[in-house]
Design a protein around this motif. Structure first.
Motif, PDB file in Angstrom:
ATOM      1  N   HIS C  51     -27.286 -20.925 -41.257  1.00 55.72           N
ATOM      2  CA  HIS C  51     -27.381 -19.966 -40.163  1.00 55.72           C
ATOM      3  C   HIS C  51     -27.867 -18.627 -40.699  1.00 55.72           C
ATOM      4  O   HIS C  51     -27.445 -18.196 -41.763  1.00 55.72           O
ATOM      5  N   GLU C  61     -25.950 -15.874 -35.025  1.00 52.66           N
ATOM      6  CA  GLU C  61     -25.659 -16.977 -35.935  1.00 52.66           C
ATOM      7  C   GLU C  61     -24.542 -16.693 -36.932  1.00 52.66           C
ATOM      8  O   GLU C  61     -23.910 -17.624 -37.426  1.00 52.66           O
ATOM      9  N   CYS C 119     -28.906 -23.901 -37.571  1.00 52.86           N
ATOM     10  CA  CYS C 119     -29.996 -23.544 -36.666  1.00 52.86           C
ATOM     11  C   CYS C 119     -29.462 -23.004 -35.341  1.00 52.86           C
ATOM     12  O   CYS C 119     -28.357 -23.325 -34.912  1.00 52.86           O
ATOM     13  N   TRP C 120     -30.269 -22.174 -34.732  1.00 56.74           N
ATOM     14  CA  TRP C 120     -29.950 -21.681 -33.391  1.00 56.74           C
ATOM     15  C   TRP C 120     -31.207 -21.821 -32.534  1.00 56.74           C
ATOM     16  O   TRP C 120     -31.216 -22.504 -31.524  1.00 56.74           O
TER      17      TRP C 120
END
Lengths: 535, 373, 445
Positions: C51, C61, C119-120
């Protein structure tokens, strides 16, 4: 569940004996408890019905109970008994108003938007007779929005008593809307009502007129004509509105760029950490608000006024420190200041992230900066108005400081001819530090303003740094008037392009225009003249 | 003749790349000498950044044009390569559409936009890798240099240029995949893009391209042309009075530099597997300038060292000190500008001054300013 | 060579060589460390956390990194996994998409992480996807997203569009009688897909094209004056109007501030958002926004013991009583517990075995029920609709009675309406066309 039609309710109100009315009030109170506990559509429906019934029941505590519901202070017990939470945390029985020390196992009565609309309408008709004119005005507006024909008798009575002209107009408009919504008004009354709304001429009137259906032919025609007329009028206003948007965007750009106009424009330092000074100003605001909430709640409303000088001092002090430790080694190497200040901006961002966390911080908007005012067809939002005002004040103060104070005189002397200034006995290093501090401080003040319209996050400064450089270069490096005109021009052009081209394309067009403009005028709108040009 | 620093750089870059490729390909995965593919991909990426740094050094170090938008040319080259790679996916995309890339199918487009035609041919795509950044640089440079936009004004409008491109490529309606960009590549010239062999080959090709660019750049700055260029950098007005046309000199080197950056971008994309608009972000361009400054402005070899060093540091720190690496990076920039004004290359030459060795010549400041006769 | 040519001394030359040859040296060092890591390393299972901790996405994140650290710590207190301790490997991909791919490769091939949580943004997922497929590892992706993807190596614990957008629109249509719609979003793939699906859906419900306004803005858009004004204007056509907002991240705060200031009340024009959670609201004064809505699969205000325990341990872990929880955190909570169960079921952390074992695993979610991993690698979720309250929390006004199964391929997009993903044997395909009976993509031998 059965929902009583409004007219039936009216009939009941007039005819029903007292016992029936009490029964109805009981029903209303029971219905109000419907949405405590697990949310369900039926529960909210019940509360909405309860609000409507209570409003027309004539119960003397109706306004108090519905008001408590609106404020989220109405609680229900499992047996559907209702209690109101007082500011001191104790409870009173909703029905009687008597203290209820034994209240336990309470759950708040939940609201949703449908309930909220019902509350607005109910409080509207209940408050039409309030002693305070402002409350009556708001009540009339609420009735206008609900345009519930059931409010007609109340409106008629209120109108007869009303003495305040503005409130009276609002009530007439509300009555017109309610009339048009009712089933049994005459055609002449309806036409008069349409004319009344046409005269009101704002966006809400247009919305209401457009929602009309099932009207007689002549009324429908008149309504359509009214809509066209209102649209035409709004069209004119929208041009002015765009100018206002442009000015407000321009003043935001101006504030963000003003500090840079000093550090970059006057001193020639390509200050990539400028955005971070803005950010520090915004975080100063946050800290000031936190401290005041904890220690000075009495004068909390003026927190921004306190934050402005503090932000100036904090950012300015950091600026002086940066100049003394970093920038001063780099004079004469302007491009290397770019690298060092870029490194500095990374460090400052990460420092803020370490101290305050990566999330947004909550900066309040004081009540006097919230909301908007209507000026003809113009919607002027208070926060933007104050920012425009603030930008003008900051610029004026900056110009005055440079022109009329001894420090300003020395600053100009040092930037124009350093050696001569030194020979005249000016301590140039000190002046350099103060100039950089001034620029940073102004950036910090900009941060206070930006905290009112944007995120207070470690990335705040990054969003403004490019725009700030554009503004300074567009206006002409080293010229504060240029910076101001540059900011306003970019703001207004942007806001006129946006509706046509869309937000993204509009911005691209502005950038391309800027590039082309610099080709035509390589030194901005107001170039410096003389020998300084070649250095 | 090549001077020693260039020679060393050529040997290290080419030899290092070959060595890594061989160790990756020829040794078993369990062997102590084996180089994992992770390192190959990383090294390839660094070399592409080195090309961008070299391009920046060419204009900044030798023509005095501080470009804050050079990553735009890098990204344009990357997009040209990316478009070729997208067309190679064919029916292997998610929607199995032979003609349209996935994102167009998804946007509901029925046919390929005109500017996508031709990119199915490798040759055409490679031509575009050179032409698109080149032509943009030509038009932009012609306008800017003709009207004598210089100094910070030029820097800021190059920044405006890359910012405008960033916003434009973000738009989904532009037809370049919007924010997601181009990704999910399958193969290049028929070779599987994910295979270790392809990666090793791409690394070696990048090394060759970098060396070739270094030689070209060195040739340019040491020619008669380069002498004038340096004169323009140091005093543009005086050079003009001597009868030269500084704008033409600047334009030529500007376009050359853009093309070099474009080639770097084209090699970058297959190795990292994605190209998207964030490559246009002004911060990337500023970073490229910083690589040059760290390595030593106006030294060519220094630019390469700077790019490798800073990016290696970034990789290392983001893994080692995820919460604090920005402090380290920021401090590095401040340290370099304050204490190493001539960058890492300056470190070597200055050391010489302190402890002269018999065969050492008296070093001069920003050595590469001197020109061979 | 010119006589004035600066030459490097032997020592300098050596130094230069050494500096530049670091490149080669790294390779050797890495190779050596790999060797060590490949051995069963003293009973440790590594978990990658991918993140962004800096750059534009850090704002969202960083929290997810913290929640993962908490979950791993809790699991270790419970005795770890398979008798081994879990060890978090945190890296910072710095909101830089190519760096995501590089870091993913590092986590898998250098650090040998058994699974990665991260991940975002969609683009970061797209960037790492080929890496996870190539190196055959596992990614848990915790954010609501646009769907249209079904990779064997990714487990999607966020909502697909049908698990968020459509129930929200239904709610507004049925409860508030909304007839006119503004679909406002940030210009990237998630809003585009969601709006495309919603537009098709609304049209099937008899909404005319004139009654839908679609507006896209760039990332980080901060000046919403005329967009809010045009929404107000769009709302004056005499029909109840609502805004469906897929505006992302940073742009929300200025958007809501402008809504509040221009007096757009929830009772006039409600705004329902899919990317605004407790975390975003923490940066806004919500009093003018009371009644605007959000649709999620979890709210901090959900009232049940599991959620209370989770919130308490989160506040203790972060040592901050004001930290909020949000939907992607819950997704990581579910995903992590699923992974733990999957590993226990498989008896190994081997990717292939765990991928197979994960399907069918069911764990408690925090909204008061159980979420199950389906064969399409998405999970079942309830949909909650909340209204913003004055204290920055959500008042839950509606909850779907059961759990919804994700539609990874949208039935409203012509090219994908016949696709399904099913990673069970014997189909083992991410995009199986039920009409033609072929696997168009994502086949794994």
């Amino acid at each position: 569940m059965l929902r009583l039609p409004a007219w039936l309710m009216l009939v009941l109100l007039v005819l029903a004996p007292l016992s029936a009315r009490a029964q109805e009030t009981d029903d209303a109170y029971a219905a109000l408890a419907g949405s405590a506990g697990i949310p369900s559509a039926a529960g909210f429906d019940s509360v909405r019905r309860g609000v409507e019934q209570l409003a027309t029941s004539g119960d003397p505590r109706a306004a108090v109970v519905i008001g408590a519901l609106q404020a989220g202070q109405l609680y229900a017990r499992a047996d559907r008994a209702l209690f109101i939470k007082q500011p001191d945390g104790s409870f009173v029985d909703a029905r009687s108003g008597a203290p209820a020390p034994d209240a336990a196992g309470l759950r708040p009565v939940r609201l949703n938007n449908a309930v909220r609309s019902a509350i607005d309408a109910a409080l509207g008709s209940l408050r039409l007779f309030a002693p305070d004119a402002a409350t009556r005005l708001a009540a009339a507006e609420a009735v206008f929005k609900s345009h519930d024909p059931a409010a007609l008798p109340a409106l008629t009575r209120a109108l007869a008593k009303e003495s305040d002209a503005a409130v009276k107009t609002r009530m007439q408009q509300a009555r017109a809307a309610a009339l048009l919504s009712s089933g049994d008004a005459s055609e002449a009354d309806r036409l008069a009502a349409v004319a009344m709304l046409r005269a009101r001429g704002d966006i809400d009137a247009r919305g209401f007129l457009a929602s009309l259906s099932g009207q007689p032919q002549s009324v429908a025609t008149a309504a359509a004509a009214a809509i066209t007329a209102i649209d035409r009028q709004l069209q004119l206003w929208s041009i002015l509105q765009s100018v206002y948007y442009g000015i407000s965007l321009g003043s935001v750009l101006l504030l963000a760029a003003a500090g840079l106009a000093i550090t970059f424009g006057v001193m020639g330092v390509i200050n990539m950490a400028h955005g971070e000074m803005v950010m520090i100003g915004a975080y100063t605001t946050f800290v000031v608000q936190q401290l005041m909430r904890a220690y000075l709640p009495g004068i909390y409303a003026i927190n921004l006024l306190l934050a402005i000088p503090l932000a100036f001092l904090v950012a300015g002090a950091i600026g002086v420190l940066v100049e003394r430790t970093l920038i001063r080694w780099l004079y004469g190497r302007p491009l290397e200041t770019l690298l060092a200040t870029w490194g500095l901006s990374l460090v400052l961002q990460q420092a803020v992230r370490s101290i305050f966390g990566a999330n947004n911080r909550d900066v309040d908007t004081p009540w006097w900066m919230s909301g908007a005012t209507q000026l003809g067809g113009l919607t002027l939002t208070w926060n933007r108005m104050y920012i425009v005002l603030f930008a003008v004040l900051v610029l004026a103060a900056l110009m005055a400081a440079l022109r009329y104070t001894p420090l300003g005189l020395r600053m100009r002397a040092v930037t124009q001819n350093r050696r001569m200034a030194a020979a005249m006995g000016i301590r140039t290093p000190w002046i350099d530090a103060l100039t950089f501090g001034l620029g940073s401080g102004v950036a910090g003040m900009a941060g206070v303003a930006l905290s009112q319209i944007d995120n207070v996050s470690p990335n705040l400064g990054q969003g403004y740094i490019i725009d700030s450089f554009m503004v300074v270069v567009f206006g002409g490096v080293g010229n504060l008037w240029g910076t101001m005109l540059g900011a306003l021009t970019l703001g207004i052009v942007n806001k006129f392009l946006e509706p046509v081209a869309g937000a993204v394309l509009g911005k691209i067009v502005v950038l391309v225009l800027l590039i082309l403009f610099i080709q035509r005028r390589p030194r901005g709108m107001f170039p410096l003249k003389g020998r300084a040009v070649e250095t | 003749m090549l001077e020693r620093s260039t020679l060393v750089a050529l040997i290290v870059v080419l030899g290092g790349a070959l060595l890594l490729a061989v160790l990756n390909q020829a040794t078993a995965a369990a062997s102590a000498m084996h180089v994992p593919t992770y390192v190959i991909a990383l090294a390839g990426k660094y070399l592409c950044f080195a090309m961008l740094a070299l391009a920046v050094d060419l204009v900044w170090g030798f023509a005095g044009i501080l470009s804050l938008g050079h990553a735009a040319f890098f990204a344009l080259g990357g997009y040209a390569m990316g478009m070729y790679l997208m067309r190679q996916i064919g029916t292997r995309g998610v929607y199995g559409n032979a003609e349209l890339p996935d994102f167009m199918v998804f946007l509901g487009w029925k046919s390929l936009p005109w500017f996508w035609h031709g990119f199915e041919w490798f040759g055409f795509a490679m031509l575009m890798v050179v032409l698109v950044p080149g032509v943009l640089a030509l038009v932009f440079g012609y306008l800017a240099f003709r009207s004598r936009v210089t100094g910070v004004y030029l820097s800021i409008i190059t920044q405006a240029l890359t910012y405008a491109l960033l916003l434009a490529f973000f738009r989904n309606d532009m037809g370049f995949g919007g924010n997601n960009g181009l990704t999910d590549f399958k193969d290049i010239l028929g070779f599987n893009i994910q295979s270790d062999a392809t990666r090793s080959a791409l690394l070696v090709i990048s090394a060759i391209a970098l060396c070739a660019q270094l030689l070209v750049a060195r040739f340019v700055v040491r020619s008669r042309f380069g002498k004038v260029l340096i004169a323009v950098r140091d005093t543009e007005a005086r050079t003009r009075f001597l009868g030269y046309r500084p704008e033409s000199y600047k334009l030529v080197v500007w376009v050359l530099s853009a093309v070099m950056a474009g080639i770097g971008g084209a090699l970058y994309v297959p190795q990292v597997g994605i190209i998207n608009p964030s490559e246009f972000s002004p911060a990337n361009s500023i970073e490229a300038v910083i690589w040059v400054a760290v390595g030593g402005r106006g030294t060519l070899v220094g630019a390469i060292i700077g790019a490798l060093l800073v990016n290696f540091g970034k990789t290392w720190f983001t893994g080692l000190l995820p919460e604090f690496w920005l402090y380290a990076l920021g401090a590095l920039f401040i340290f370099v500008t304050l204490f190493l004004p001539r960058g890492v290359m300056g470190l070597f030459t200055r050391r010489e001054k302190l402890a002269p060795e018999p065969e050492a010549e008296t070093p001069t400041a920003s050595a590469a300013h001197e020109v061979t006769g | 060579m010119s006589p004035v040519e600066p030459k490097l001394s032997r020592r300098g030359l050596g130094r230069l060589g050494a500096a530049a040859a670091t490149l080669a040296a790294v390779g050797a060092v890495r190779a050596a460390t790999n060797e060590a890591a490949a051995q069963p390393s003293g009973g440790v299972i590594k978990v990658g956390i991918l993140h962004s901790l800096s750059g534009t996405m850090a704002i969202s994140e960083t929290t997810l990194k913290d929640v993962m650290l908490m979950l791993i710590e809790q699991q270790n207190k419970k005795g770890g996994l398979l008798g081994k301790k879990l060890e978090a490997v945190v890296v910072d991909p710095a909101s830089n998409w190519p760096l995501f791919a590089e870091k993913a490769r590092q986590l898998i091939s250098v650090d040998k992480c058994a699974a990665t949580f991260g991940c975002w943004t969609s683009v970061s997922r797209k960037s790492v996807l080929p890496v996870f497929e190539e190196l055959n590892s596992i990614l848990f992706y915790p954010v609501q997203y646009e769907g249209q993807e079904c990779s064997r190596n990714v487990f999607y614990t966020g909502a697909a569009p049908n698990q968020q957008a459509i129930p929200a629109v239904d709610y507004l249509m049925n409860e508030n009688g909304v007839k006119r719609w503004v679909l406002a979003g940030t210009d990237y793939v998630y809003p585009r897909t969601t709006n495309q699906i919603l537009e098709a859906y609304l049209k099937t419900k008899g909404v005319a094209a004139d009654d839908i306004m679609i507006n896209y803005t760039p990332f980080g858009h901060s000046d919403w004056q005329n967009i809010v004004a045009s929404i107000k204007k769009f709302g004056t056509a005499g029909k109840k109007t609502a805004v469906v907002s897929t505006i992302n991240g940073d742009a929300n705060v200025p958007f809501y501030k402008e809504l509040g200031n221009q007096g757009v009340k929830a009772t006039d024009i409600p705004v329902v958002a899919f990317s605004v959670g407790e975390e975003e609201l923490a940066g806004i004064d919500t009093k003018p926004l009371v009644g605007h809505l959000a649709a999620w699969n979890y709210f901090e205000s959900v009232d049940n013991p599991d959620n209370k325990a989770f919130i308490d341990s989160w506040k203790t872990f972060t040592k901050n009583p004001k930290r909020t929880t949000n939907d992607p955190m819950e997704a990581h909570y579910i995903g992590f517990n699923m992974w733990v169960k999957g590993v226990e079921k498989a008896g190994t952390t081997d990717a292939d075995a765990v991928i197979d074992a994960l399907i069918g695993v069911s764990v408690p979610n925090l909204s008061g029920g159980y979420s199950a991993m389906m064969p399409n690698h998405h999970i079942t979720k309830p949909v909650l609709i909340g209204e913003i309250q004055g204290d920055g929390q959500f008042n839950i006004v509606s909850q779907t009675p059961g759990l919804l199964v994700a539609q990874e391929w949208s039935p409203y997009v012509a090219d994908t309406k016949d696709l399904i993903g099913d990673w069970r044997a014997p189909l083992r395909c991410g995009a199986f066309n039920v009409k033609t009976g072929t696997c168009t993509a994502g086949k794994k031998a």
